[in-house]
Scaffold this motif. Structure first.
Motif, PDB file in Angstrom:
ATOM      1  N   ARG A 153       0.882  -1.165   0.000  1.00 54.74           N
ATOM      2  CA  ARG A 153       0.000   0.000   0.000  1.00 54.74           C
ATOM      3  C   ARG A 153       0.920   1.216   0.000  1.00 54.74           C
ATOM      4  O   ARG A 153       1.571   1.507   1.003  1.00 54.74           O
ATOM      5  CB  ARG A 153      -0.924   0.023   1.215  1.00 54.74           C
ATOM      6  CG  ARG A 153      -1.962   1.158   1.161  1.00 54.74           C
ATOM      7  CD  ARG A 153      -2.880   1.141   2.380  1.00 54.74           C
ATOM      8  NE  ARG A 153      -3.973   2.078   2.238  1.00 54.74           N
ATOM      9  CZ  ARG A 153      -5.150   1.807   1.699  1.00 54.74           C
ATOM     10  NH1 ARG A 153      -5.387   0.572   1.257  1.00 54.74           N
ATOM     11  NH2 ARG A 153      -6.088   2.720   1.591  1.00 54.74           N
ATOM     12  N   TRP A 154       0.998   1.899  -1.143  1.00 55.10           N
ATOM     13  CA  TRP A 154       1.903   3.029  -1.332  1.00 55.10           C
ATOM     14  C   TRP A 154       1.023   4.255  -1.523  1.00 55.10           C
ATOM     15  O   TRP A 154       0.370   4.411  -2.553  1.00 55.10           O
ATOM     16  CB  TRP A 154       2.783   2.779  -2.561  1.00 55.10           C
ATOM     17  CG  TRP A 154       3.949   3.709  -2.710  1.00 55.10           C
ATOM     18  CD1 TRP A 154       3.909   5.010  -3.089  1.00 55.10           C
ATOM     19  CD2 TRP A 154       5.331   3.385  -2.511  1.00 55.10           C
ATOM     20  NE1 TRP A 154       5.180   5.531  -3.146  1.00 55.10           N
ATOM     21  CE2 TRP A 154       6.065   4.546  -2.804  1.00 55.10           C
ATOM     22  CE3 TRP A 154       6.007   2.223  -2.134  1.00 55.10           C
ATOM     23  CZ2 TRP A 154       7.458   4.584  -2.706  1.00 55.10           C
ATOM     24  CZ3 TRP A 154       7.379   2.267  -2.043  1.00 55.10           C
ATOM     25  CH2 TRP A 154       8.094   3.437  -2.333  1.00 55.10           C
TER      26      TRP A 154
ATOM     27  N   PRO B 189      -3.183  13.660  -3.396  1.00 57.68           N
ATOM     28  CA  PRO B 189      -3.327  12.249  -3.007  1.00 57.68           C
ATOM     29  C   PRO B 189      -3.336  11.312  -4.206  1.00 57.68           C
ATOM     30  O   PRO B 189      -3.859  11.645  -5.277  1.00 57.68           O
ATOM     31  CB  PRO B 189      -4.679  12.230  -2.280  1.00 57.68           C
ATOM     32  CG  PRO B 189      -5.434  13.370  -2.874  1.00 57.68           C
ATOM     33  CD  PRO B 189      -4.411  14.430  -3.164  1.00 57.68           C
ATOM     34  N   SER B 190      -2.731  10.141  -4.048  1.00 61.11           N
ATOM     35  CA  SER B 190      -2.795   9.058  -5.024  1.00 61.11           C
ATOM     36  C   SER B 190      -2.387   7.779  -4.306  1.00 61.11           C
ATOM     37  O   SER B 190      -1.780   7.827  -3.231  1.00 61.11           O
ATOM     38  CB  SER B 190      -1.897   9.334  -6.240  1.00 61.11           C
ATOM     39  OG  SER B 190      -0.582   9.641  -5.847  1.00 61.11           O
ATOM     40  N   LEU B 191      -2.726   6.634  -4.899  1.00 62.42           N
ATOM     41  CA  LEU B 191      -2.607   5.386  -4.142  1.00 62.42           C
ATOM     42  C   LEU B 191      -2.368   4.202  -5.077  1.00 62.42           C
ATOM     43  O   LEU B 191      -2.991   4.100  -6.135  1.00 62.42           O
ATOM     44  CB  LEU B 191      -3.896   5.158  -3.347  1.00 62.42           C
ATOM     45  CG  LEU B 191      -4.007   3.914  -2.469  1.00 62.42           C
ATOM     46  CD1 LEU B 191      -3.001   3.966  -1.328  1.00 62.42           C
ATOM     47  CD2 LEU B 191      -5.436   3.806  -1.922  1.00 62.42           C
ATOM     48  N   VAL B 192      -1.460   3.315  -4.665  1.00 62.28           N
ATOM     49  CA  VAL B 192      -1.273   2.021  -5.320  1.00 62.28           C
ATOM     50  C   VAL B 192      -1.442   0.946  -4.251  1.00 62.28           C
ATOM     51  O   VAL B 192      -0.834   1.031  -3.177  1.00 62.28           O
ATOM     52  CB  VAL B 192       0.121   1.899  -5.967  1.00 62.28           C
ATOM     53  CG1 VAL B 192       0.324   0.496  -6.520  1.00 62.28           C
ATOM     54  CG2 VAL B 192       0.304   2.932  -7.068  1.00 62.28           C
TER      55      VAL B 192
ATOM     56  N   PRO C 138      -5.738  -7.630   6.645  1.00 65.11           N
ATOM     57  CA  PRO C 138      -5.815  -7.891   5.198  1.00 65.11           C
ATOM     58  C   PRO C 138      -6.411  -6.737   4.403  1.00 65.11           C
ATOM     59  O   PRO C 138      -6.015  -6.511   3.249  1.00 65.11           O
ATOM     60  CB  PRO C 138      -6.696  -9.142   5.112  1.00 65.11           C
ATOM     61  CG  PRO C 138      -6.515  -9.816   6.433  1.00 65.11           C
ATOM     62  CD  PRO C 138      -6.354  -8.712   7.427  1.00 65.11           C
ATOM     63  N   GLU C 139      -7.371  -5.994   4.983  1.00 70.00           N
ATOM     64  CA  GLU C 139      -8.018  -4.918   4.241  1.00 70.00           C
ATOM     65  C   GLU C 139      -7.066  -3.772   3.900  1.00 70.00           C
ATOM     66  O   GLU C 139      -7.363  -2.946   3.034  1.00 70.00           O
ATOM     67  CB  GLU C 139      -9.225  -4.373   5.007  1.00 70.00           C
ATOM     68  CG  GLU C 139      -8.942  -3.913   6.416  1.00 70.00           C
ATOM     69  CD  GLU C 139      -9.197  -5.002   7.450  1.00 70.00           C
ATOM     70  OE1 GLU C 139      -9.510  -4.631   8.593  1.00 70.00           O
ATOM     71  OE2 GLU C 139      -9.091  -6.200   7.108  1.00 70.00           O
ATOM     72  N   THR C 140      -5.902  -3.724   4.574  1.00 74.29           N
ATOM     73  CA  THR C 140      -4.894  -2.723   4.237  1.00 74.29           C
ATOM     74  C   THR C 140      -4.480  -2.847   2.780  1.00 74.29           C
ATOM     75  O   THR C 140      -4.143  -1.850   2.128  1.00 74.29           O
ATOM     76  CB  THR C 140      -3.653  -2.899   5.134  1.00 74.29           C
ATOM     77  OG1 THR C 140      -4.039  -2.787   6.497  1.00 74.29           O
ATOM     78  CG2 THR C 140      -2.580  -1.852   4.820  1.00 74.29           C
ATOM     79  N   PHE C 141      -4.530  -4.058   2.244  1.00 73.05           N
ATOM     80  CA  PHE C 141      -3.997  -4.335   0.924  1.00 73.05           C
ATOM     81  C   PHE C 141      -5.087  -4.611  -0.107  1.00 73.05           C
ATOM     82  O   PHE C 141      -4.861  -5.268  -1.112  1.00 73.05           O
ATOM     83  CB  PHE C 141      -3.025  -5.513   1.008  1.00 73.05           C
ATOM     84  CG  PHE C 141      -1.942  -5.287   2.029  1.00 73.05           C
ATOM     85  CD1 PHE C 141      -0.935  -4.364   1.806  1.00 73.05           C
ATOM     86  CD2 PHE C 141      -1.961  -5.962   3.246  1.00 73.05           C
ATOM     87  CE1 PHE C 141       0.045  -4.136   2.761  1.00 73.05           C
ATOM     88  CE2 PHE C 141      -0.984  -5.741   4.192  1.00 73.05           C
ATOM     89  CZ  PHE C 141       0.024  -4.824   3.956  1.00 73.05           C
ATOM     90  N   ARG C 142      -6.273  -4.080   0.157  1.00 74.29           N
ATOM     91  CA  ARG C 142      -7.352  -4.126  -0.817  1.00 74.29           C
ATOM     92  C   ARG C 142      -7.931  -2.729  -0.981  1.00 74.29           C
ATOM     93  O   ARG C 142      -7.901  -1.923  -0.054  1.00 74.29           O
ATOM     94  CB  ARG C 142      -8.448  -5.103  -0.398  1.00 74.29           C
ATOM     95  CG  ARG C 142      -8.011  -6.560  -0.399  1.00 74.29           C
ATOM     96  CD  ARG C 142      -9.205  -7.489  -0.236  1.00 74.29           C
ATOM     97  NE  ARG C 142     -10.190  -7.322  -1.295  1.00 74.29           N
ATOM     98  CZ  ARG C 142     -10.105  -7.931  -2.490  1.00 74.29           C
ATOM     99  NH1 ARG C 142      -9.086  -8.720  -2.764  1.00 74.29           N
ATOM    100  NH2 ARG C 142     -11.040  -7.755  -3.402  1.00 74.29           N
TER     101      ARG C 142
END
Length: 229
Positions: A86-87, A94-97, A208-212
């Motif tokens: 999670r980047w 703001p932006s997110l991968v 786990p939800e950190t990475f979805r």
């Protein structure tokens, strides 16, 4: 978007290689590269996950069309084995991968758009995906040498042994504490991306939800298909 994913993954594989040096005296300059790389590899193998604050500076080459320019961004990164990240950029925009190891989401709030694609498609490849999958080997994947070994920092040069989207990597580590201080990616056309790390924490066991990523209401989702083999 402000980041290049090939750059992001090059930085990811380094940011997951935090280390504490082996006991005893600090290695000489001639042995610094080998000793530091071995310590990085040992620590990487023992880390389940990592979280850090980041400040990223991207310098774009002019290519003869004008002066080069720099963009400074800040945010956080969270990584977990195997293949999860999670980047998040918070400033200046703001932006997110996000990746759960199987799917990669790229969210650009400015354009109200999410791209969704297989995690290994195009972006997670080569040495980067090997480290994210927990299979990385620095000695196998890079030619390693020491650029400098001082009391407060050791700088290593890593050159990929197989073709990559970048030319070389620099990593700066505090030899006394083992803390990762900075990574720099040098691209073939002259672009350079530097990331400084702070407030590094490991083995926090993020949920786990950190990475979805659940796209916000009204955001356009573009599902990209895998390329034909």
């Amino acid at each position: 978007m402000r980041f290049e994913l090939s750059c992001l993954l090059a930085l990811v594989l380094l940011s997951f290689e935090l280390t504490s040096p082996a006991s005893g005296s600090r290695p000489s300059d001639s042995a610094c590269g080998e000793a530091a790389a071995a310590a990085l590899q040992r620590r990487y193998e023992s880390a389940r996950d990592l979280r850090a604050e980041i400040v990223q500076t991207t310098r774009s080459a002019s290519l003869g069309t004008g002066p080069s320019h720099s963009i400074v961004s800040s945010g956080t990164v969270t990584l977990a084995k195997p293949g999860k990240l999670r980047w998040s950029y918070e400033q200046p925009e703001p932006s997110l991968v996000v990746s759960d190891g199987a799917t990669l989401w790229i969210y650009d709030p400015q354009f109200q758009e999410v791209q969704k694609l297989p995690a290994t498609e195009g972006y997670l490849s080569g040495a980067a995906i090997q480290f994210l999958l927990g299979e990385g080997d620095m000695g196998r994947d890079f030619e390693i040498s020491a650029l400098a070994c001082g009391e407060d920092s050791a700088e290593l040069l890593l050159v990929p042994r197989t073709p990559a989207s970048y030319e070389k990597l620099h990593v700066v580590v505090n030899p006394g504490t083992g803390d990762l201080q900075k990574t720099t990616v040098f691209f073939v056309l002259g672009n350079v991306t530097e990331v400084e790390f702070s407030d590094i924490q490991i083995n926090l066991d993020p949920p786990p939800e950190t990475f979805r990523l659940e796209p916000p209401s009204g955001v356009r989702v573009i599902e990209l298909e895998p390329s034909p083999q």
